[in-house]
Write a protein that holds these residues in place. Structure first.
Motif, PDB file in Angstrom:
ATOM      1  N   ASP A 118       0.862  -1.183   0.000  1.00  0.00           N
ATOM      2  CA  ASP A 118       0.000   0.000   0.000  1.00  0.00           C
ATOM      3  C   ASP A 118       0.896   1.229   0.000  1.00  0.00           C
ATOM      4  N   ASN A 119       0.291   2.409  -0.180  1.00  0.00           N
ATOM      5  CA  ASN A 119       1.123   3.610  -0.152  1.00  0.00           C
ATOM      6  C   ASN A 119       1.477   3.985   1.283  1.00  0.00           C
ATOM      7  N   ASP A 120       2.483   4.840   1.417  1.00  0.00           N
ATOM      8  CA  ASP A 120       3.059   5.084   2.736  1.00  0.00           C
ATOM      9  C   ASP A 120       2.088   5.743   3.702  1.00  0.00           C
ATOM     10  N   ALA A 121       1.300   6.700   3.245  1.00  0.00           N
ATOM     11  CA  ALA A 121       0.389   7.393   4.154  1.00  0.00           C
ATOM     12  C   ALA A 121      -0.733   6.473   4.627  1.00  0.00           C
ATOM     13  N   ASN A 122      -1.287   5.668   3.723  1.00  0.00           N
ATOM     14  CA  ASN A 122      -2.310   4.705   4.123  1.00  0.00           C
ATOM     15  C   ASN A 122      -1.776   3.745   5.175  1.00  0.00           C
ATOM     16  N   ALA A 123      -0.573   3.225   4.911  1.00  0.00           N
ATOM     17  CA  ALA A 123       0.014   2.246   5.826  1.00  0.00           C
ATOM     18  C   ALA A 123       0.339   2.875   7.176  1.00  0.00           C
ATOM     19  N   ALA A 124       0.892   4.080   7.157  1.00  0.00           N
ATOM     20  CA  ALA A 124       1.204   4.768   8.415  1.00  0.00           C
ATOM     21  C   ALA A 124      -0.066   5.051   9.195  1.00  0.00           C
ATOM     22  N   ALA A 125      -1.149   5.405   8.497  1.00  0.00           N
ATOM     23  CA  ALA A 125      -2.429   5.628   9.164  1.00  0.00           C
ATOM     24  C   ALA A 125      -2.887   4.358   9.868  1.00  0.00           C
ATOM     25  N   LEU A 126      -2.714   3.219   9.212  1.00  0.00           N
ATOM     26  CA  LEU A 126      -3.122   1.955   9.811  1.00  0.00           C
ATOM     27  C   LEU A 126      -2.273   1.629  11.034  1.00  0.00           C
ATOM     28  N   ALA A 127      -0.965   1.869  10.950  1.00  0.00           N
ATOM     29  CA  ALA A 127      -0.087   1.617  12.096  1.00  0.00           C
ATOM     30  C   ALA A 127      -0.491   2.483  13.282  1.00  0.00           C
ATOM     31  N   GLU A 128      -0.801   3.745  13.016  1.00  0.00           N
ATOM     32  CA  GLU A 128      -1.223   4.628  14.108  1.00  0.00           C
ATOM     33  C   GLU A 128      -2.570   4.187  14.686  1.00  0.00           C
ATOM     34  N   ALA A 129      -3.469   3.720  13.816  1.00  0.00           N
ATOM     35  CA  ALA A 129      -4.779   3.272  14.285  1.00  0.00           C
ATOM     36  C   ALA A 129      -4.664   2.002  15.125  1.00  0.00           C
ATOM     37  N   GLN A 130      -3.793   1.093  14.712  1.00  0.00           N
ATOM     38  CA  GLN A 130      -3.662  -0.181  15.413  1.00  0.00           C
ATOM     39  C   GLN A 130      -2.825  -0.086  16.677  1.00  0.00           C
ATOM     40  N   TRP A 131      -1.726   0.648  16.590  1.00  0.00           N
ATOM     41  CA  TRP A 131      -0.727   0.587  17.654  1.00  0.00           C
ATOM     42  C   TRP A 131      -0.338   1.944  18.219  1.00  0.00           C
ATOM     43  N   GLY A 132      -0.686   3.014  17.537  1.00  0.00           N
ATOM     44  CA  GLY A 132      -0.132   4.317  17.881  1.00  0.00           C
ATOM     45  C   GLY A 132      -1.139   5.261  18.505  1.00  0.00           C
ATOM     46  N   ALA A 133      -1.068   6.511  18.074  1.00  0.00           N
ATOM     47  CA  ALA A 133      -1.884   7.570  18.677  1.00  0.00           C
ATOM     48  C   ALA A 133      -3.372   7.406  18.408  1.00  0.00           C
ATOM     49  N   GLY A 134      -3.736   6.550  17.442  1.00  0.00           N
ATOM     50  CA  GLY A 134      -5.139   6.340  17.131  1.00  0.00           C
ATOM     51  C   GLY A 134      -5.740   5.106  17.766  1.00  0.00           C
ATOM     52  N   ARG A 135      -4.951   4.417  18.565  1.00  0.00           N
ATOM     53  CA  ARG A 135      -5.460   3.188  19.173  1.00  0.00           C
ATOM     54  C   ARG A 135      -6.642   3.514  20.095  1.00  0.00           C
ATOM     55  N   GLY A 136      -7.703   2.753  19.950  1.00  0.00           N
ATOM     56  CA  GLY A 136      -8.897   2.985  20.758  1.00  0.00           C
ATOM     57  C   GLY A 136      -9.910   3.883  20.093  1.00  0.00           C
ATOM     58  N   PHE A 137      -9.550   4.493  18.962  1.00  0.00           N
ATOM     59  CA  PHE A 137     -10.482   5.329  18.205  1.00  0.00           C
ATOM     60  C   PHE A 137     -11.038   4.534  17.025  1.00  0.00           C
ATOM     61  N   ARG A 138     -12.293   4.760  16.727  1.00  0.00           N
ATOM     62  CA  ARG A 138     -12.946   3.996  15.667  1.00  0.00           C
ATOM     63  C   ARG A 138     -12.564   4.508  14.276  1.00  0.00           C
ATOM     64  N   ASN A 139     -12.641   5.820  14.089  1.00  0.00           N
ATOM     65  CA  ASN A 139     -12.391   6.427  12.778  1.00  0.00           C
ATOM     66  C   ASN A 139     -11.239   7.421  12.889  1.00  0.00           C
ATOM     67  N   VAL A 140     -10.209   7.196  12.078  1.00  0.00           N
ATOM     68  CA  VAL A 140      -8.947   7.927  12.203  1.00  0.00           C
ATOM     69  C   VAL A 140      -8.624   8.646  10.896  1.00  0.00           C
ATOM     70  N   PHE A 141      -8.244   9.914  11.012  1.00  0.00           N
ATOM     71  CA  PHE A 141      -7.671  10.640   9.876  1.00  0.00           C
ATOM     72  C   PHE A 141      -6.217  10.942  10.207  1.00  0.00           C
ATOM     73  N   TYR A 142      -5.320  10.542   9.328  1.00  0.00           N
ATOM     74  CA  TYR A 142      -3.876  10.704   9.543  1.00  0.00           C
ATOM     75  C   TYR A 142      -3.295  11.576   8.450  1.00  0.00           C
ATOM     76  N   ALA A 143      -2.413  12.484   8.839  1.00  0.00           N
ATOM     77  CA  ALA A 143      -1.695  13.317   7.866  1.00  0.00           C
ATOM     78  C   ALA A 143      -0.224  13.331   8.211  1.00  0.00           C
TER      79      ALA A 143
END
Length: 331
Positions: A118-143
Motif C-alpha cells: 500500500d502507499n506510505d500514508a495509508n500504511a502509516a495511518a493503519l499503524a497509528e490506528a492499530q498501535w499508535g496515537a489512534g489506538r482505541g479510536f474507531r475512525n482515524v484521519f492521519y496526515a
C-alpha cells in the motif's frame, strides 16, 4: 490475501523510497525489534528495483539470526499510484523502474510468504490506528506533513481505499482555486501551500520584504535568505523569533481551514499528524483545534483531538508491518 493472525512471531515491514529501502522486524503490538536501511535503485530496471528490496529483506533476516521461522508475512509501503488490492505498482514518479509492476506477487514468490502493498500514508495511518496515537479510536484521519502532505483514512480498523484504490489524497484537497499550481496539476492544494517548501518560501519572501527587521532566521541561514528552510523556521520560532512565529501562525490558519473541511467531510474521532513538519508544528495543535469553529459547520468539531503521531521516522516500517498483521483487513 492471507494475513497474519498469530499473537506471536514477527512480520517484516518495508518502506521503499526513491533513494532508500528501510526494512524492520516488527512484533505484535507494533514494536520494531530491529531495522536497517539499504540503497534503492529507482532509475534502473524493474528487476534491479526488486533486487534492492530483497537485499534489504535478506540483510535484515541475516542480522536477525534465527528469525526466519518466526516471520509470518511481509508488508511493503511503496510510492503510488498503486493498486493495494493486487499489489501492483502502477506508475510512481519517484520510482520509474516500476511501471505496472507486480510487487506483491514478486516478493511473495521469492519468500513464500503473504505480502501486502500500500502507499506510505495509508500504511502509516493503519499503524497509528492499530498501535499508535489512534489506538482505541474507531475512525482515524492521519496526515504526514513534510516535503509534501500525505493522508490516510482508517474506518473501523480498515484503510478506506474508495472505489479504485485512489481515495485518501487529502494533500491534494484545494483550499484556494486561484492558489499556486501544485505538481499534481491542480491549484491551491494544501500540499503546495502548507508543506515544508511553502513554509520556507514564505519565510524567504518575508525576510526579503522586511530586510531591516531583525530575525534569527538570517543568522541560521548564515545571511543567505535563499537558503532558509522550514526546519530553520521551526528552530527560530522555538527560540522566540517573532517573524518565525508569524509565519507559523499563517501555517496554523491554512491547516485549520483545511482540517475544517476534513472534519466536515469525515467527522473523524481523532486527527493524527506526523512527518517532520508535523512534529515541528505539534506545539500549535491546540491553536489549530481552537480555530476549527471558524472553519467548520460541525458544531462539535472541537471534540476532535489533534495529536502527534507515535511513529516518526519509523512510520514506513511500522506501516508496512501493520498491513501484514491480522488485525487489519482491507476495504
Amino acid at each position: 490475501m492471507t494475513q497474519v493472525s498469530a499473537q506471536d512471531g514477527l512480520v517484516v515491514g518495508v518502506d521503499v523510497g526513491g533513494t532508500k529501502v528501510a526494512a524492520g522486524l516488527v512484533a505484535h503490538g507494533g514494536k520494531i525489534t530491529q531495522q536497517l536501511r539499504t540503497p534503492m535503485v529507482a532509475n534502473g530496471t524493474a528487476a534491479e528495483g526488486l533486487s534492492a528490496v530483497t537485499t534489504a529483506i535478506d540483510s535484515l533476516l541475516t542480522a536477525g539470526q534465527n528469525t526466519r521461522p518466526l516471520i509470518h508475512g511481509i508488508g511493503i509501503c511503496a510510492p503510488g499510484p498503486l493498486d493495494p488490492l493486487t499489489g501492483i505498482v502502477i506508475n510512481p514518479p519517484n520510482l520509474p523502474c516500476w511501471w505496472n509492476f507486480p510487487l506483491a506477487a514478486s516478493v511473495s514468490q521469492i519468500y513464500s510468504l503473504p505480502v501486502e502493498v500500500d502507499n506510505d500514508a495509508n500504511a502509516a495511518a493503519l499503524a497509528e490506528a492499530q498501535w499508535g496515537a489512534g489506538r482505541g479510536f474507531r475512525n482515524v484521519f492521519y496526515a504526514t506533513i513534510g516535503t509534501g502532505i500525505g493522508t490516510g483514512i482508517v474506518f473501523d480498523g480498515k484503510i478506506y481505499h474508495g472505489r479504485t484504490g485512489a481515495a485518501g489524497e487529502g494533500g491534494h484537497v484545494s483550499i484556494d482555486y486561484a492558489g499556486p499550481r501544485c505538481r499534481c496539476g491542480k491549484r491551491g492544494c494544501i500540499e503546495t501551500m502548507a508543506a515544508g517548501p511553502a513554509i520556507a518560501e514564505r519565510a524567504r519572501l518575508r525576510l526579503a520584504a522586511e530586510a531591516s527587521r531583525p530575525s534569527s532566521l538570517r543568522d541560521l541561514a548564515a545571511g543567505d535568505v535563499n537558503s532558509v528552510t522550514s526546519e530553520m523556521v521551526g528552530q527560530a520560532c522555538a527560540a522566540g523569533d517573532a517573524l518565525a512565529k508569524e509565519i507559523l501562525r499563517e501555517e496554523v490558519n491554512l491547516l485549520a481551514f483545511w482540517l475544517g473541511n476534513i472534519v466536515d467531510l469525515l467527522d473523524p474521532d481523532v486527527v493524527i499528524i506526523g512527518g517532520g513538519v508535523g512534529t515541528m508544528l505539534s506545539p500549535f495543535f491546540e491553536d489549530i483545534r481552537n480555530r476549527l469553529p471558524e472553519c467548520c459547520v460541525n458544531s462539535r468539531c472541537q471534540e476532535v483531538p489533534i495529536v502527534k503521531a507515535r511513529y516518526g521516522a519509523d512510520a514506513g516500517v511500522a506501516g508496512g508491518a501493520a498491513l501484514s498483521w491480522g488485525e487489519n483487513s482491507k476495504s
